[in-house]
Design an enzyme around this catalytic site. Structure first.
Site, PDB file in Angstrom:
ATOM      1  N   LYS A   1      -1.026  -4.664  -0.668  1.00 16.01           N
ATOM      2  CA  LYS A   1      -0.283  -4.057  -1.779  1.00 16.01           C
ATOM      3  C   LYS A   1       1.213  -4.072  -1.506  1.00 16.01           C
ATOM      4  O   LYS A   1       2.012  -4.230  -2.420  1.00 16.01           O
ATOM      5  CB  LYS A   1      -0.751  -2.608  -1.983  1.00 16.01           C
ATOM      6  CG  LYS A   1      -1.959  -2.502  -2.893  1.00 16.01           C
ATOM      7  CD  LYS A   1      -2.237  -1.066  -3.279  1.00 16.01           C
ATOM      8  CE  LYS A   1      -2.941  -0.345  -2.142  1.00 16.01           C
ATOM      9  NZ  LYS A   1      -3.485   0.964  -2.548  1.00 16.01           N
TER      10      LYS A   1
ATOM     11  N   GLU B   1      -5.401   4.551  -2.758  1.00 14.03           N
ATOM     12  CA  GLU B   1      -4.128   5.259  -2.724  1.00 14.03           C
ATOM     13  C   GLU B   1      -3.339   4.779  -3.944  1.00 14.03           C
ATOM     14  O   GLU B   1      -3.173   3.568  -4.127  1.00 14.03           O
ATOM     15  CB  GLU B   1      -3.369   4.933  -1.429  1.00 14.03           C
ATOM     16  CG  GLU B   1      -2.091   5.744  -1.358  1.00 14.03           C
ATOM     17  CD  GLU B   1      -1.269   5.525  -0.093  1.00 14.03           C
ATOM     18  OE1 GLU B   1      -1.691   4.782   0.808  1.00 14.03           O
ATOM     19  OE2 GLU B   1      -0.172   6.118  -0.046  1.00 14.03           O
TER      20      GLU B   1
ATOM     21  N   ARG C   1     -13.348  -6.865   5.054  1.00 17.72           N
ATOM     22  CA  ARG C   1     -12.520  -6.911   3.858  1.00 17.72           C
ATOM     23  C   ARG C   1     -12.436  -8.333   3.338  1.00 17.72           C
ATOM     24  O   ARG C   1     -12.752  -9.295   4.046  1.00 17.72           O
ATOM     25  CB  ARG C   1     -11.137  -6.271   4.062  1.00 17.72           C
ATOM     26  CG  ARG C   1     -10.284  -6.814   5.142  1.00 17.72           C
ATOM     27  CD  ARG C   1      -9.066  -5.931   5.427  1.00 17.72           C
ATOM     28  NE  ARG C   1      -8.099  -5.839   4.350  1.00 17.72           N
ATOM     29  CZ  ARG C   1      -7.612  -4.669   3.894  1.00 17.72           C
ATOM     30  NH1 ARG C   1      -8.040  -3.539   4.395  1.00 17.72           N
ATOM     31  NH2 ARG C   1      -6.714  -4.665   2.960  1.00 17.72           N
TER      32      ARG C   1
END
Ligand code: ATP
Ligand code: MG
Length: 572
Positions: free
Chosen positions: A286, A45, A276
């Site tokens: 983020k 994104e 992850r």
């Protein structure tokens, strides 16, 4: 293109066995699934810069496609215009290329807004979606819990035509954000919470970086991601474990899409999840990284203390060290936290192989060789990289007045101090053995000059210069050396797992000593020629690189990592 596998063999390590995703892909290919095609995507994104966690996903998505002769496309998952920006799009492209990967095509989820909107209208007409006018709180209150069913919205059974009309008017801009949303009508009692009539479209009145103000409604992630995979022909949609619980919904919408759009071919994308990357002393989200930038705790996304790809690049990390690190940690189905010292170990190992060696004195004190003739100089040969059999060398100028590290002299030294102390011999690297004769101090007792005498018979490299001394120290010539600023970095957070601490402000979690700026350092002229993107070892001090802040009259270097390997010690 270089793959992780090649990096591994470059490092001289043994080949690892296939990870579980490689096994599945090999299996699918050997069974001829999807016509023997392998197509992956990396779907960021564009709402921030890429970090080391994304590098793990990138190495998987691009690496597996390269290894098995497939394609990996880059897809910007740009379904929330409020947080997205072209600045991020450009940075993401740059970082992926820097890591050494190449995409096939570039796609944007926003390219599919028309098709997704049509699909949403079809779902409304088929009774699979409805417009809900409740507030977010009301909807949340009806969700139920994993063990108790939710309760239906009062709008759930409204006529399809009414929902369709409202949805169109939502998109026409007639209603304010939050006034209503479009929900899929699935199962309010499903044990999978994602099936309890998930929101699929919401009103956002913010211009989109690509579609401008064309749309007033935007699809949610779950209503965009799987369909985008399907539109593009992705065969293996690889993502992180938190999406495992979304997978049934991913498949559900693809099934409906195939019905609505009347697809008959056998193809469908398959979602697979891996763990992850979490690192100690590091925040990876983020949102948190943006907060660090916005609130000025760091100098920007590329601050060398940031776990971003651009931060690591500025810090002096090589793409190979990052790929090698990802290869080492591997891919599993279990979440965990990796010791950041392993990342440091990877870059240290890579830099040891490639860094050019030079001399720099961070905290200089003047050393005068009292028996060396005034005005005389000698150019000593210095190997650029002893790890490289084809290494060139450069010269470093020796003269009567030098600089050494302040900590390499002690007036009253303990027994095992093998450096400069009155009466003791020490070798000046690549030059002579000298015997310390004393020092001069200022009124406050600080050492301002150190004195020594050299032995002309002990020039380094001469056959007759075999005399052994216990210590070797580095130096630069007082006259020829150049002044520089050096930035030393430490961990940005004091806590081992800062993301887990919920009751403290971000500011309280930061390490107040994460940046130490050392001015007045002295570096040999060879290092003053350093360029951006080159890697250096300041011998005995650490690995360094030039910082973009550097100017010809004000050189600035970043310490990438010290020489001392904490990971090796712990894991021997
Ligand atoms: P963040 O949680 O940091 O905001 P994100 O998941 O929202 O990250 P995206 O831009 O959606 O960021 O991520 C793109 C891809 O990178 C996704 O497939 C995601 O699974 C993967 N990814 C993100 N963070 C990590 C991580 N820490 N480790 C491995 N893969 C990650
Ligand atoms: Mg995400």
């Amino acid at each position: 293109m270089t793959t992780e596998r090649e990096v591994t063999t470059l490092g001289g390590e043994e080949k690892k066995s296939l990870n579980f995703i490689e096994q599945i892909v090999e299996n699918d290919l050997s069974e001829g699934k999807n016509g023997g095609r392998l197509q992956t995507r990396f779907p960021p994104e564009p709402n921030g810069y890429l970090h080391i966690g994304h590098a793990k996903a990138i190495c998987m998505d691009f690496g597996i496609a390269a290894r098995y002769g497939g394609i990996c496309n880059l897809r910007f998952d740009d379904t929330n215009p409020v947080k997205e920006d072209v600045e991020y799009v450009d940075a993401i492209r740059e970082d992926i290329e820097w890591l050494g990967f190449h995409w096939g095509d570039v796609y944007y989820a926003s390219d599919y807004f028309d098709r997704l909107y049509r699909f949403a209208e079809e779902l409304i007409m088929a009774g699979h979606a409805y417009v809900d006018e409740q507030t977010a709180e009301e909807i949340a209150a009806q969700k139920g819990t994993p063990t108790t069913p939710g309760s239906p919205s009062p709008y759930r059974e409204r006529p399809r035509e009414e929902s369709l009309d409202l949805f169109r008017r939502m998109n026409a801009g007639e209603f304010e954000e939050g006034a209503m949303i479009l929900r899929a009508k699935i199962d309010m009692a499903s044990p999978n919470m994602h099936f309890r009539d998930p929101i699929i479209y919401r009103i956002i009145k913010h211009p989109h970086h690509r579609t401008g103000s064309k749309w007033n409604v935007y699809p949610m992630y779950d209503f965009a991601h799987g369909q985008s995979d399907f539109f593009e022909g992705v065969t293996h949609s690889i993502c992180t474990l938190e999406f495992e619980v979304h997978r049934p919904l991913y498949d559900y919408f693809i099934d409906l899409l195939r019905q609505v759009e009347k697809h008959t071919e056998d193809y469908r994308p398959r979602q697979m999840e891996f763990n992850r990357l979490n690192l100690t002393y590091t925040m990876m989200s983020k949102r948190k990284l943006l907060q660090l930038v916005k609130e000025g705790f760091v100098s920007g996304w590329d601050d060398p203390r940031m776990p971003t790809i651009c931060g690591l690049r500025r810090r002096g990390y090589t793409p190979e060290s990052i790929r090698g690190f990802v290869d080492r940690i591997g891919y599993t189905k279990y979440d965990g936290i990796i010791d950041v010292a392993l990342l440091e170990h990877s870059v240290r190992e890579d830099l040891n192989r490639r860094a050019l060696r030079g001399s720099a004195v961070l905290h200089p004190v003047r050393l005068i060789i009292t028996n060396y003739p005034e005005g005389q100089t000698e150019d000593m040969l210095f190997l650029n990289n002893p790890e490289d059999p084809n290494s060139d060398s450069h010269t470093i100028r020796f003269s009567r007045e030098l600089y050494i590290e302040a900590e390499d002299f002690m007036e009253d030294a303990p027994k095992k101090y093998f450096r400069m102390t009155p009466g003791q011999e020490v070798r000046l690297k690549s030059a002579y053995i000298v015997r310390c004769t004393g020092c001069k101090k200022d009124e406050a007792g600080n050492v301002t000059e150190v004195y020594a005498e050299y032995d002309p018979e002990t020039l380094s490299g001469r056959p007759e210069s075999n005399r052994k001394v216990k210590g070797t120290i580095h130096w630069v010539s007082a006259q020829d050396s150049v002044e520089a600023e050096v930035r030393l970095y430490d961990r940005l957070f004091t806590d081992e797992n800062p993301s887990e601490i919920k009751d403290k402000e971000l500011a309280e979690l930061l390490n107040p000593e994460s940046l130490e700026v050392v001015t007045g350092c002295r570096i040999e002229p060879y290092l003053a020629e350093a360029k951006l993107g080159e890697y250096y070892q300041f011998q005995r001090v650490g690995y360094f690189c030039l910082d973009p802040d550097s100017r010809p009259d004000r050189l600035v270097f970043n310490r990438t990592v010290s020489l001392k390997d904490t990971w090796k010690k712990v894991n021997k």
